[in-house]
Design a protein around this motif. Sequence first.
Motif, PDB file in Angstrom:
ATOM      1  N   SER A 155       0.827  -1.203   0.000  1.00 47.71           N
ATOM      2  CA  SER A 155       0.000   0.000   0.000  1.00 47.71           C
ATOM      3  C   SER A 155       0.867   1.262   0.000  1.00 47.71           C
ATOM      4  O   SER A 155       1.890   1.307   0.677  1.00 47.71           O
TER       5      SER A 155
ATOM      6  N   ASN B 105      -0.102   3.851   1.439  1.00 50.33           N
ATOM      7  CA  ASN B 105      -0.497   4.491   2.687  1.00 50.33           C
ATOM      8  C   ASN B 105       0.575   4.205   3.753  1.00 50.33           C
ATOM      9  O   ASN B 105       0.771   3.057   4.151  1.00 50.33           O
TER      10      ASN B 105
ATOM     11  N   ASN C 164       0.607   4.466   6.802  1.00 47.43           N
ATOM     12  CA  ASN C 164       0.110   3.886   8.048  1.00 47.43           C
ATOM     13  C   ASN C 164      -0.232   2.403   7.943  1.00 47.43           C
ATOM     14  O   ASN C 164      -0.620   1.784   8.935  1.00 47.43           O
ATOM     15  N   ARG C 165      -0.105   1.824   6.748  1.00 49.96           N
ATOM     16  CA  ARG C 165      -0.416   0.407   6.565  1.00 49.96           C
ATOM     17  C   ARG C 165       0.806  -0.450   6.881  1.00 49.96           C
ATOM     18  O   ARG C 165       1.943  -0.069   6.631  1.00 49.96           O
ATOM     19  N   THR C 166       0.564  -1.621   7.424  1.00 49.13           N
ATOM     20  CA  THR C 166       1.644  -2.534   7.785  1.00 49.13           C
ATOM     21  C   THR C 166       2.525  -2.859   6.580  1.00 49.13           C
ATOM     22  O   THR C 166       3.753  -2.906   6.694  1.00 49.13           O
ATOM     23  N   SER C 167       1.910  -3.084   5.422  1.00 49.63           N
ATOM     24  CA  SER C 167       2.707  -3.434   4.238  1.00 49.63           C
ATOM     25  C   SER C 167       3.728  -2.343   3.917  1.00 49.63           C
ATOM     26  O   SER C 167       4.866  -2.641   3.545  1.00 49.63           O
ATOM     27  N   TYR C 168       3.328  -1.091   4.081  1.00 45.57           N
ATOM     28  CA  TYR C 168       4.240   0.021   3.812  1.00 45.57           C
ATOM     29  C   TYR C 168       5.373   0.054   4.840  1.00 45.57           C
ATOM     30  O   TYR C 168       6.548   0.167   4.495  1.00 45.57           O
TER      31      TYR C 168
ATOM     32  N   ASN D 202       0.886  -3.715  -6.972  1.00 47.71           N
ATOM     33  CA  ASN D 202      -0.391  -3.161  -6.545  1.00 47.71           C
ATOM     34  C   ASN D 202      -1.008  -2.443  -7.744  1.00 47.71           C
ATOM     35  O   ASN D 202      -0.515  -1.386  -8.145  1.00 47.71           O
TER      36      ASN D 202
ATOM     37  N   PHE E  18       1.130  -9.554   1.021  1.00 46.69           N
ATOM     38  CA  PHE E  18       0.266  -8.848   1.984  1.00 46.69           C
ATOM     39  C   PHE E  18      -1.157  -8.833   1.435  1.00 46.69           C
ATOM     40  O   PHE E  18      -1.737  -7.786   1.208  1.00 46.69           O
ATOM     41  N   ARG E  19      -1.703  -9.998   1.154  1.00 48.86           N
ATOM     42  CA  ARG E  19      -3.090 -10.128   0.718  1.00 48.86           C
ATOM     43  C   ARG E  19      -3.734 -11.168   1.603  1.00 48.86           C
ATOM     44  O   ARG E  19      -3.051 -11.976   2.222  1.00 48.86           O
ATOM     45  N   ARG E  20      -5.060 -11.192   1.640  1.00 48.15           N
ATOM     46  CA  ARG E  20      -5.763 -12.179   2.455  1.00 48.15           C
ATOM     47  C   ARG E  20      -5.553 -13.588   1.898  1.00 48.15           C
ATOM     48  O   ARG E  20      -5.301 -13.778   0.710  1.00 48.15           O
TER      49      ARG E  20
END
Length: 135
Positions: free
Chosen positions: A25, A27, A29-33, A50, A78-80
Motif C-alpha cells: 500500500s 499508505n 500507516n499500513r503494515t505493508s508500507y 499493486n 500482503f493479501r488475504r
Amino acid sequence: MNNPSREEIKKVLDTAKTIAVVGLSPNVNRTSYMVSEAMQKAGYRIIPVNPAADEVLGEKSYASLLDLPEPVDIVNVFRRSEFLPDLAEDFKRIDCPVFWTQLNVVDEEVFNDLTEKGYTVIMDRCIKVEHAILK
C-alpha cells in the motif's frame, strides 16, 4: 505446514536482494508500507505489486507478478489468504525461488503445492521481524 528452519530463513534473507511485495500500500500507516520501508532501509530493493498504485517507496508499481520486468528473489504477500491460490499460480510463472506470506496469511494447499514443486515457502511470518531476529 512446516516453515523452513530459522537457519534456512536466514540463508534466504542473506542471499536475497530484490523483494516483490504483493499488496504493498502507498499508505504510510499500513503494515505493508512500514514493513517494506524497513526492508528497503535494510538494503533490499522493493518492487511494489499493486494495480491501484503507480509508485510506492520511490519504485514503480506493477499490476501483477506477471508484469514484473525482472526476476526477484522473494515474493512477499500482503493479501488475504483467499487470494493465495491465484497468486501462487502467477508465482509459478515467474522466476522466483521464495514465496513468503505475512502474519495470518495461510493456505495449506498452496504451501504443499509450492513446496512439492521445489520452492521455498514461508507462511504466517513477518519478514521484517524475521530479518530483525536473524541479523
